[in-house]
Motif scaffolding. Structure first.
Motif, mmCIF file in Angstrom:
data_model
loop_
_atom_site.group_PDB
_atom_site.id
_atom_site.type_symbol
_atom_site.label_atom_id
_atom_site.label_comp_id
_atom_site.label_asym_id
_atom_site.label_seq_id
_atom_site.Cartn_x
_atom_site.Cartn_y
_atom_site.Cartn_z
ATOM 1 N N ILE A 8 7.826 -0.954 5.255
ATOM 2 C CA ILE A 8 8.495 -0.567 3.826
ATOM 3 C C ILE A 8 7.158 -0.210 3.132
ATOM 4 C CG2 ILE A 8 10.257 -1.948 3.842
ATOM 5 C CD1 ILE A 8 8.885 -4.050 2.087
ATOM 6 N N ALA A 9 7.197 0.720 2.007
ATOM 7 C CA ALA A 9 6.029 1.277 1.283
ATOM 8 C C ALA A 9 6.212 0.744 -0.166
ATOM 9 C CB ALA A 9 5.937 2.643 1.502
ATOM 10 N N TYR A 18 0.847 0.667 -0.237
ATOM 11 C CA TYR A 18 0.839 -0.473 0.342
ATOM 12 C C TYR A 18 1.900 -0.471 1.514
ATOM 13 C CZ TYR A 18 -2.644 -2.100 -2.854
ATOM 14 O OH TYR A 18 -3.626 -2.302 -3.765
ATOM 15 N N LEU A 19 1.498 -0.424 2.649
ATOM 16 C CA LEU A 19 2.694 -0.502 3.911
ATOM 17 C C LEU A 19 2.812 -1.920 4.336
ATOM 18 C CD1 LEU A 19 1.537 2.728 5.447
ATOM 19 C CD2 LEU A 19 3.544 2.241 4.174
ATOM 20 N N TYR A 20 3.898 -2.442 4.425
ATOM 21 C CA TYR A 20 4.385 -3.674 5.032
ATOM 22 C C TYR A 20 5.236 -3.599 6.222
ATOM 23 C CZ TYR A 20 2.400 -5.390 0.820
ATOM 24 O OH TYR A 20 1.555 -6.018 -0.136
ATOM 25 N N ASN A 33 -1.340 -1.991 6.255
ATOM 26 C CA ASN A 33 -1.962 -0.778 5.939
ATOM 27 C C ASN A 33 -2.007 -0.595 4.488
ATOM 28 O OD1 ASN A 33 -3.670 1.084 6.393
ATOM 29 N ND2 ASN A 33 -2.832 2.181 7.823
ATOM 30 N N LYS A 34 -3.283 -0.003 4.151
ATOM 31 C CA LYS A 34 -3.436 0.537 2.459
ATOM 32 C C LYS A 34 -3.877 2.112 2.679
ATOM 33 C CE LYS A 34 -5.705 -0.427 -1.486
ATOM 34 N NZ LYS A 34 -6.848 -1.072 -2.193
ATOM 35 N N ILE A 35 -3.137 2.898 1.849
ATOM 36 C CA ILE A 35 -3.275 4.163 1.747
ATOM 37 C C ILE A 35 -4.322 4.364 0.273
ATOM 38 C CG2 ILE A 35 -2.698 6.578 1.713
ATOM 39 C CD1 ILE A 35 -0.468 5.711 3.344
ATOM 40 N N ARG A 36 -5.217 4.493 0.193
ATOM 41 C CA ARG A 36 -5.992 4.519 -1.151
ATOM 42 C C ARG A 36 -5.648 5.856 -1.954
ATOM 43 N NH1 ARG A 36 -10.025 0.338 -1.100
ATOM 44 N NH2 ARG A 36 -10.338 -0.416 0.838
ATOM 45 N N GLU A 59 -0.396 13.067 -12.399
ATOM 46 C CA GLU A 59 -0.843 14.374 -12.750
ATOM 47 C C GLU A 59 0.048 15.546 -12.129
ATOM 48 O OE1 GLU A 59 -3.744 15.156 -14.737
ATOM 49 O OE2 GLU A 59 -3.520 13.070 -15.337
ATOM 50 N N TYR A 60 1.370 14.937 -11.454
ATOM 51 C CA TYR A 60 2.158 15.679 -10.689
ATOM 52 C C TYR A 60 1.430 16.406 -9.220
ATOM 53 C CZ TYR A 60 4.340 15.597 -15.235
ATOM 54 O OH TYR A 60 4.926 15.078 -16.351
ATOM 55 N N ASP A 61 0.649 15.748 -8.884
ATOM 56 C CA ASP A 61 -0.055 16.353 -7.533
ATOM 57 C C ASP A 61 0.980 15.626 -6.370
ATOM 58 O OD1 ASP A 61 -2.144 17.333 -8.474
ATOM 59 O OD2 ASP A 61 -3.534 15.531 -8.340
ATOM 60 N N LEU A 62 1.430 16.413 -5.522
ATOM 61 C CA LEU A 62 2.129 15.921 -4.475
ATOM 62 C C LEU A 62 1.645 15.912 -3.126
ATOM 63 C CD1 LEU A 62 5.335 15.763 -3.315
ATOM 64 C CD2 LEU A 62 5.151 18.247 -3.114
ATOM 65 N N VAL A 63 1.707 14.405 -2.489
ATOM 66 C CA VAL A 63 0.909 14.219 -1.546
ATOM 67 C C VAL A 63 1.703 13.681 -0.381
ATOM 68 C CG1 VAL A 63 -0.883 12.367 -0.853
ATOM 69 C CG2 VAL A 63 -1.027 13.304 -3.112
ATOM 70 N N PHE A 64 1.419 14.048 0.787
ATOM 71 C CA PHE A 64 1.909 13.780 1.984
ATOM 72 C C PHE A 64 1.201 12.939 2.881
ATOM 73 C CE2 PHE A 64 4.004 17.882 0.389
ATOM 74 C CZ PHE A 64 5.498 17.289 0.498
ATOM 75 N N CYS A 65 1.753 11.929 3.749
ATOM 76 C CA CYS A 65 1.029 11.157 4.645
ATOM 77 C C CYS A 65 2.005 11.097 5.902
ATOM 78 C CB CYS A 65 0.889 9.540 3.993
ATOM 79 S SG CYS A 65 0.218 9.724 2.340
ATOM 80 N N THR A 66 1.386 10.983 7.002
ATOM 81 C CA THR A 66 2.171 10.638 8.113
ATOM 82 C C THR A 66 1.887 9.582 8.840
ATOM 83 O OG1 THR A 66 0.139 11.542 9.555
ATOM 84 C CG2 THR A 66 2.272 13.122 8.897
#
Length: 66
Positions: A8-9, A18-20, A33-36, A59-66
């Motif tokens: 879960i995030a 934060y990932l659990y 894990n933690k994505i800063r 700020e309406y930035d779209l961020v993708f993580c894998t």
């Protein structure tokens, strides 16, 4: 519903995600894990296959993580 082995995030106002890892029949969580980030998050969701995470910042930035 979550079950053991799922991830879960949780997004925070400091911009981090934060990932659990879920264990014990969905009632126990351990931080894996933690994505800063630097901007507050307003939205967070998983792709339908669960392989990608997407966030939207204040700020309406779209961020993708894998």
């Amino acid at each position: 519903m979550v079950s053991a082995g799922d991830t879960i995030a949780v997004g925070s106002q400091n911009g981090s995600v934060y990932l659990y890892r879920v264990s014990r029949d969905g009632f126990t969580f351990k931080k894996s894990n933690k994505i800063r980030g630097v901007q507050p998050l307003v939205h967070l969701d998983w792709s339908t296959d669960g392989n990608y995470l997407q966030t939207v910042t204040a700020e309406y930035d779209l961020v993708f993580c894998t």
